[in-house]
Design a protein around this motif. Sequence first.
Motif, PDB file in Angstrom:
ATOM      1  N   PHE A  21      60.888  44.200  39.035  1.00 51.24           N
ATOM      2  CA  PHE A  21      62.143  44.938  39.159  1.00 51.24           C
ATOM      3  C   PHE A  21      62.627  45.495  37.818  1.00 51.24           C
ATOM      4  O   PHE A  21      62.700  46.710  37.637  1.00 51.24           O
ATOM      5  N   LEU A  22      62.971  44.605  36.888  1.00 54.80           N
ATOM      6  CA  LEU A  22      63.709  45.026  35.699  1.00 54.80           C
ATOM      7  C   LEU A  22      62.863  45.695  34.619  1.00 54.80           C
ATOM      8  O   LEU A  22      63.126  46.828  34.221  1.00 54.80           O
ATOM      9  N   VAL A  23      61.851  44.990  34.112  1.00 56.41           N
ATOM     10  CA  VAL A  23      61.090  45.468  32.952  1.00 56.41           C
ATOM     11  C   VAL A  23      60.423  46.829  33.191  1.00 56.41           C
ATOM     12  O   VAL A  23      60.504  47.710  32.324  1.00 56.41           O
ATOM     13  N   PRO A  24      59.774  47.066  34.334  1.00 58.65           N
ATOM     14  CA  PRO A  24      59.138  48.387  34.539  1.00 58.65           C
ATOM     15  C   PRO A  24      60.146  49.537  34.531  1.00 58.65           C
ATOM     16  O   PRO A  24      59.785  50.685  34.288  1.00 58.65           O
ATOM     17  N   ASN A  25      61.414  49.209  34.812  1.00 57.36           N
ATOM     18  CA  ASN A  25      62.459  50.232  34.839  1.00 57.36           C
ATOM     19  C   ASN A  25      63.327  50.204  33.581  1.00 57.36           C
ATOM     20  O   ASN A  25      64.432  50.745  33.568  1.00 57.36           O
ATOM     21  N   GLN A  26      62.802  49.555  32.536  1.00 58.94           N
ATOM     22  CA  GLN A  26      63.460  49.482  31.227  1.00 58.94           C
ATOM     23  C   GLN A  26      64.852  48.856  31.296  1.00 58.94           C
ATOM     24  O   GLN A  26      65.783  49.272  30.622  1.00 58.94           O
ATOM     25  N   VAL A  33      67.317  48.597  41.800  1.00 65.42           N
ATOM     26  CA  VAL A  33      66.680  47.668  40.872  1.00 65.42           C
ATOM     27  C   VAL A  33      67.726  46.765  40.216  1.00 65.42           C
ATOM     28  O   VAL A  33      67.541  45.551  40.084  1.00 65.42           O
ATOM     29  N   THR A  34      68.839  47.358  39.815  1.00 70.18           N
ATOM     30  CA  THR A  34      69.909  46.605  39.161  1.00 70.18           C
ATOM     31  C   THR A  34      70.464  45.521  40.078  1.00 70.18           C
ATOM     32  O   THR A  34      70.647  44.368  39.669  1.00 70.18           O
ATOM     33  N   ILE A  35      70.709  45.904  41.336  1.00 71.64           N
ATOM     34  CA  ILE A  35      71.305  44.956  42.288  1.00 71.64           C
ATOM     35  C   ILE A  35      70.324  43.850  42.653  1.00 71.64           C
ATOM     36  O   ILE A  35      70.610  42.660  42.484  1.00 71.64           O
ATOM     37  N   PRO A  59      50.380  43.477  35.900  1.00 75.68           N
ATOM     38  CA  PRO A  59      49.600  44.626  36.412  1.00 75.68           C
ATOM     39  C   PRO A  59      50.087  45.170  37.750  1.00 75.68           C
ATOM     40  O   PRO A  59      49.693  46.265  38.157  1.00 75.68           O
ATOM     41  N   ILE A  60      50.938  44.416  38.446  1.00 80.03           N
ATOM     42  CA  ILE A  60      51.389  44.835  39.776  1.00 80.03           C
ATOM     43  C   ILE A  60      52.483  45.896  39.633  1.00 80.03           C
ATOM     44  O   ILE A  60      53.373  45.790  38.790  1.00 80.03           O
ATOM     45  N   ASP A  61      52.421  46.923  40.489  1.00 82.84           N
ATOM     46  CA  ASP A  61      53.427  47.989  40.461  1.00 82.84           C
ATOM     47  C   ASP A  61      54.797  47.448  40.878  1.00 82.84           C
ATOM     48  O   ASP A  61      54.884  46.538  41.722  1.00 82.84           O
ATOM     49  N   PRO A  62      55.876  48.015  40.310  1.00 80.83           N
ATOM     50  CA  PRO A  62      57.220  47.556  40.680  1.00 80.83           C
ATOM     51  C   PRO A  62      57.524  47.791  42.148  1.00 80.83           C
ATOM     52  O   PRO A  62      56.985  48.717  42.766  1.00 80.83           O
ATOM     53  N   VAL A  63      58.378  46.949  42.701  1.00 79.87           N
ATOM     54  CA  VAL A  63      58.721  47.047  44.125  1.00 79.87           C
ATOM     55  C   VAL A  63      59.468  48.346  44.408  1.00 79.87           C
ATOM     56  O   VAL A  63      59.173  49.054  45.376  1.00 79.87           O
ATOM     57  N   ILE A  64      60.463  48.675  43.587  1.00 79.63           N
ATOM     58  CA  ILE A  64      61.239  49.903  43.736  1.00 79.63           C
ATOM     59  C   ILE A  64      61.485  50.501  42.353  1.00 79.63           C
ATOM     60  O   ILE A  64      61.406  49.802  41.339  1.00 79.63           O
TER      61      ILE A  64
END
Length: 297
Positions: free
Chosen positions: A43-48, A123-125, A112-117
């Motif tokens: 959730f968090l890290v891939p979306n900075q 993502v924040t919630i 390595p797994i793609d983020p869920v959303i």
Amino acid sequence: MEIPESQTVSYKREKPKRATYFVKRFFFITLGALLMGVALELFLVPNQLLDGGIVGISIILSHLTGWKLGVFIFLLNLPFFFLGYKQIGKTFAISTIYAITVLSISTILLHPIDPVIDDKFLVTIFGGAVLGIGVGIVLRYGGSLDGTEILSILVQNKVPFSVGEIVMIINFFIFAVAGFVFTWESALFSVVAYFIASKMIDTVLLGFDESKSVWVISDAYKDIGEAINSRLGRGVTYLKGEGAYTGEDKRVIFCVITRLEEAKLKDIVMEIDDSAFLSIGNVSEVRGGNHKKRDIH
């Protein structure tokens, strides 16, 4: 020296009980650490977005250096593990290093797994909620996932700030740095995620049943106590008190109820004695005794 048979039986019964609690404790610490790993890497890290404390610093360093996040989480928390071992206790320290190890490994495996959303609002919630649940579970079962809480507990007597204020000051600087490293939008979303996570931590620690403790001081204590017992099905305890100003002996009613029973209890007290002193507070956990609700008809 021979051990009496009664003591032997007691010891044999106690050992499985302690073993069961040990297994339960580390199961939930593992679950909590894994949930935090999921929140960070899916959730968090891939979306900075980032968390506060040591984890937040680790996310920034991982972004700047390209090293694995789990490596920084483990290395930066090590000094606080030794502080915790020396100052807070062996069990807490072992639980903490285990939780941090599970968290570090899970972030490496999940990376390595793609983020869920990828919608920052969602993502924040959801990232904040999952993060808070994970941290709350670990804290509830005697561990910690971030060394800043340990540091805050250790230095609170040496500075004019509470534990919460120290953590808040540290996190203010972390989120400020995140604004320069990532974007100010990411930093602000991170603050919101952190707020959501803190509320979820409180929910997990306080419990979902929302039990409440009730204290009533009244001359009609017997009538109120009997009414609570018969109309709510809750047991009450009478405590002895003394008025500091008058010196008169007082009886204090104590009982534990659920949130849904609060309104009815107030009605009972006001109906019998509208001048009674009534105090209601939140209870984080209820165990033992005769707290189980009796059936009422």
